[in-house]
Design a protein around this motif. Structure first.
Motif, PDB file in Angstrom:
ATOM      1  N   ASP A  61       6.396   7.558   4.377  1.00 31.60           N
ATOM      2  CA  ASP A  61       7.728   7.225   4.145  1.00 31.60           C
ATOM      3  C   ASP A  61       8.500   7.056   5.259  1.00 31.60           C
ATOM      4  OD1 ASP A  61       6.886   7.053   1.430  1.00 31.60           O
ATOM      5  OD2 ASP A  61       8.119   8.369   0.464  1.00 31.60           O
ATOM      6  N   SER A  62       7.629   7.836   6.441  1.00 31.05           N
ATOM      7  CA  SER A  62       9.316   8.115   7.331  1.00 31.05           C
ATOM      8  C   SER A  62       8.654   7.541   8.637  1.00 31.05           C
ATOM      9  CB  SER A  62       9.388   9.499   7.545  1.00 31.05           C
ATOM     10  OG  SER A  62       7.450   9.987   7.611  1.00 31.05           O
ATOM     11  N   GLU A  63       7.322   6.543   8.127  1.00 35.77           N
ATOM     12  CA  GLU A  63       6.960   5.616   8.865  1.00 35.77           C
ATOM     13  C   GLU A  63       7.058   4.175   8.795  1.00 35.77           C
ATOM     14  OE1 GLU A  63       4.418   5.671  11.449  1.00 35.77           O
ATOM     15  OE2 GLU A  63       3.019   7.863  10.591  1.00 35.77           O
ATOM     16  N   ASP A  64       7.565   3.610   9.996  1.00 38.26           N
ATOM     17  CA  ASP A  64       8.094   2.292  10.397  1.00 38.26           C
ATOM     18  C   ASP A  64       7.164   1.060  10.329  1.00 38.26           C
ATOM     19  OD1 ASP A  64       8.948  -0.069  10.992  1.00 38.26           O
ATOM     20  OD2 ASP A  64      10.432   1.261  13.246  1.00 38.26           O
ATOM     21  N   GLY A 117       0.603  -1.048   0.145  1.00 38.14           N
ATOM     22  CA  GLY A 117      -0.497   0.687   0.078  1.00 38.14           C
ATOM     23  C   GLY A 117       0.643   0.955   0.364  1.00 38.14           C
ATOM     24  N   ARG A 118       1.870   1.852   0.567  1.00 37.16           N
ATOM     25  CA  ARG A 118       2.417   2.275   1.390  1.00 37.16           C
ATOM     26  C   ARG A 118       3.548   2.842  -0.430  1.00 37.16           C
ATOM     27  NH1 ARG A 118       7.263   3.730   5.418  1.00 37.16           N
ATOM     28  NH2 ARG A 118       8.749   1.889   4.797  1.00 37.16           N
ATOM     29  N   ALA A 119       3.761   1.581  -0.746  1.00 41.88           N
ATOM     30  CA  ALA A 119       5.059   1.383  -2.415  1.00 41.88           C
ATOM     31  C   ALA A 119       4.209   2.369  -3.149  1.00 41.88           C
ATOM     32  CB  ALA A 119       5.329   0.109  -1.975  1.00 41.88           C
ATOM     33  N   THR A 120       2.557   1.062  -3.774  1.00 43.77           N
ATOM     34  CA  THR A 120       2.351   2.050  -4.710  1.00 43.77           C
ATOM     35  C   THR A 120       0.914   3.249  -4.153  1.00 43.77           C
ATOM     36  OG1 THR A 120       0.253   0.444  -3.682  1.00 43.77           O
ATOM     37  CG2 THR A 120       1.042  -0.624  -5.493  1.00 43.77           C
ATOM     38  N   GLN A 121       0.351   3.155  -3.335  1.00 39.98           N
ATOM     39  CA  GLN A 121      -0.583   4.896  -2.831  1.00 39.98           C
ATOM     40  C   GLN A 121      -1.390   4.363  -3.685  1.00 39.98           C
ATOM     41  OE1 GLN A 121       1.125   7.768  -0.361  1.00 39.98           O
ATOM     42  NE2 GLN A 121       2.223   5.866   0.093  1.00 39.98           N
ATOM     43  N   LYS A 122      -1.587   4.099  -3.623  1.00 42.53           N
ATOM     44  CA  LYS A 122      -3.376   3.413  -5.350  1.00 42.53           C
ATOM     45  C   LYS A 122      -3.903   3.016  -3.783  1.00 42.53           C
ATOM     46  CE  LYS A 122      -0.900   3.478  -8.982  1.00 42.53           C
ATOM     47  NZ  LYS A 122      -1.616   4.735  -9.720  1.00 42.53           N
ATOM     48  N   ASN A 123      -5.478   2.610  -4.224  1.00 42.53           N
ATOM     49  CA  ASN A 123      -5.853   1.496  -3.741  1.00 42.53           C
ATOM     50  C   ASN A 123      -5.538   0.510  -4.127  1.00 42.53           C
ATOM     51  OD1 ASN A 123      -7.115   1.103  -6.134  1.00 42.53           O
ATOM     52  ND2 ASN A 123      -8.829   2.805  -6.995  1.00 42.53           N
ATOM     53  N   VAL A 124      -6.616  -0.587  -3.735  1.00 45.43           N
ATOM     54  CA  VAL A 124      -6.780  -2.103  -3.898  1.00 45.43           C
ATOM     55  C   VAL A 124      -6.335  -2.745  -5.482  1.00 45.43           C
ATOM     56  CG1 VAL A 124      -7.321  -4.336  -3.459  1.00 45.43           C
ATOM     57  CG2 VAL A 124      -7.551  -2.963  -1.980  1.00 45.43           C
ATOM     58  N   VAL A 125      -7.260  -2.311  -6.231  1.00 40.07           N
ATOM     59  CA  VAL A 125      -7.146  -2.530  -7.640  1.00 40.07           C
ATOM     60  C   VAL A 125      -6.058  -2.135  -8.541  1.00 40.07           C
ATOM     61  CG1 VAL A 125      -8.236  -2.715  -9.718  1.00 40.07           C
ATOM     62  CG2 VAL A 125      -9.388  -3.300  -7.909  1.00 40.07           C
ATOM     63  N   GLY A 126      -5.640  -0.469  -7.877  1.00 42.52           N
ATOM     64  CA  GLY A 126      -4.267   0.028  -8.495  1.00 42.52           C
ATOM     65  C   GLY A 126      -3.488  -0.188  -7.993  1.00 42.52           C
TER      66      GLY A 126
END
Length: 250
Positions: free
Chosen positions: A209-212, A34-43
């Motif tokens: 991006d700063s979140e662990d 989720g964090r890498a793509t920054q998109k909804n589930v399908v996207g």
């Protein structure tokens, strides 16, 4: 309920191990995607590999099906809150709780109406967004949930006869480790942690991006397991006090 149906202590131990070895890694993967793509589930799945776009669609369909029955149960909860606050005769012994529930769900309109109210409340929170809606409400509801669970657990374990339930859920019998117990624990872990429904992936898309991510997944897995154990402390001892068959769930 599954703790009782699948062998008590054996199920609890299996559940904890599966959460640590399977649930936590899967949650970490979903948050990371989720964090890498920054998109909804399908996207998100489409970006990872176009061939797996259908997996995102399955996730959306799964969440829709889950919502269909959660709305019903949520409506029941709202009805009971209303009954406790506004119906003077509720719980006075003239009508058993079981009869009350059966009479309520047998009506053609009330269950639908309360389910609709619950659904509208959910839509309102979701429309407000993650930080202003879901996060703000969760800061109130999640601590309240733990307070209620602790209060109910204390009450349940201090009832006469609760010791039998505690012994059942905390005693690990080697013979109880079987395929059904492991499959039940695996299913409960995925259900409890909301894995494979892609809700976790959605939350991950809002992480900075700063979140662990590892720390976030670890905390969610820990507190979710604590809530599950508290729920077991409420259900199993309470069942024992009423003479119920502990291996039938409840």
């Amino acid at each position: 309920g599954k703790t009782g149906a699948y062998g008590g202590g054996a199920f609890l131990l299996s559940y904890i191990v599966i959460v640590a070895l399977v649930g936590f890694p899967v949650m970490l993967a979903e948050l990371s995607i989720g964090r890498a793509t920054q998109k909804n589930v399908v996207g998100a799945f489409h970006q990872l590999n176009k061939k797996w776009t259908f997996a995102g669609g399955i996730g959306v369909l799964t969440l829709f099906v889950i919502m269909s029955y959660y709305s019903v149960v949520g409506g029941w909860v709202l009805k009971y809150i209303f009954a406790y606050l506004a119906e003077p005769g509720f719980g006075n012994g003239t009508v058993s709780y079981q009869e009350y529930f059966v009479n309520f769900i047998s009506e053609p309109v009330q269950p639908l109406a309360w389910g609709f109210v619950f659904l509208v409340l959910c839509i309102y929170v979701v429309v407000k967004g993650v930080s202003e809606g879901i996060e703000r409400v969760s800061k109130i509801l999640m601590p309240a949930l733990f307070i209620l669970l602790v209060a109910c657990a204390v009450r349940a374990v201090t009832l006469p006869g609760a010791g039998e339930g505690l012994s059942y859920m905390l005693t690990i019998k080697p013979g109880s480790f079987n395929r059904d117990t492991l499959v039940g624990a695996l299913g409960q872990a995925f259900f409890s942690l909301s894995l494979a429904g892609n809700g976790t992936l959605i939350y991950g898309s809002y992480l900075k991006d700063s979140e662990d991510v590892t720390s976030a997944a670890r905390k969610v897995a820990f507190f979710d397991t604590m809530a599950a154990l508290l729920a077991a402390l409420v259900i199993i001892p309470a069942m024992a006090t009423t003479g119920s068959q502990l291996n039938e769930g409840g």
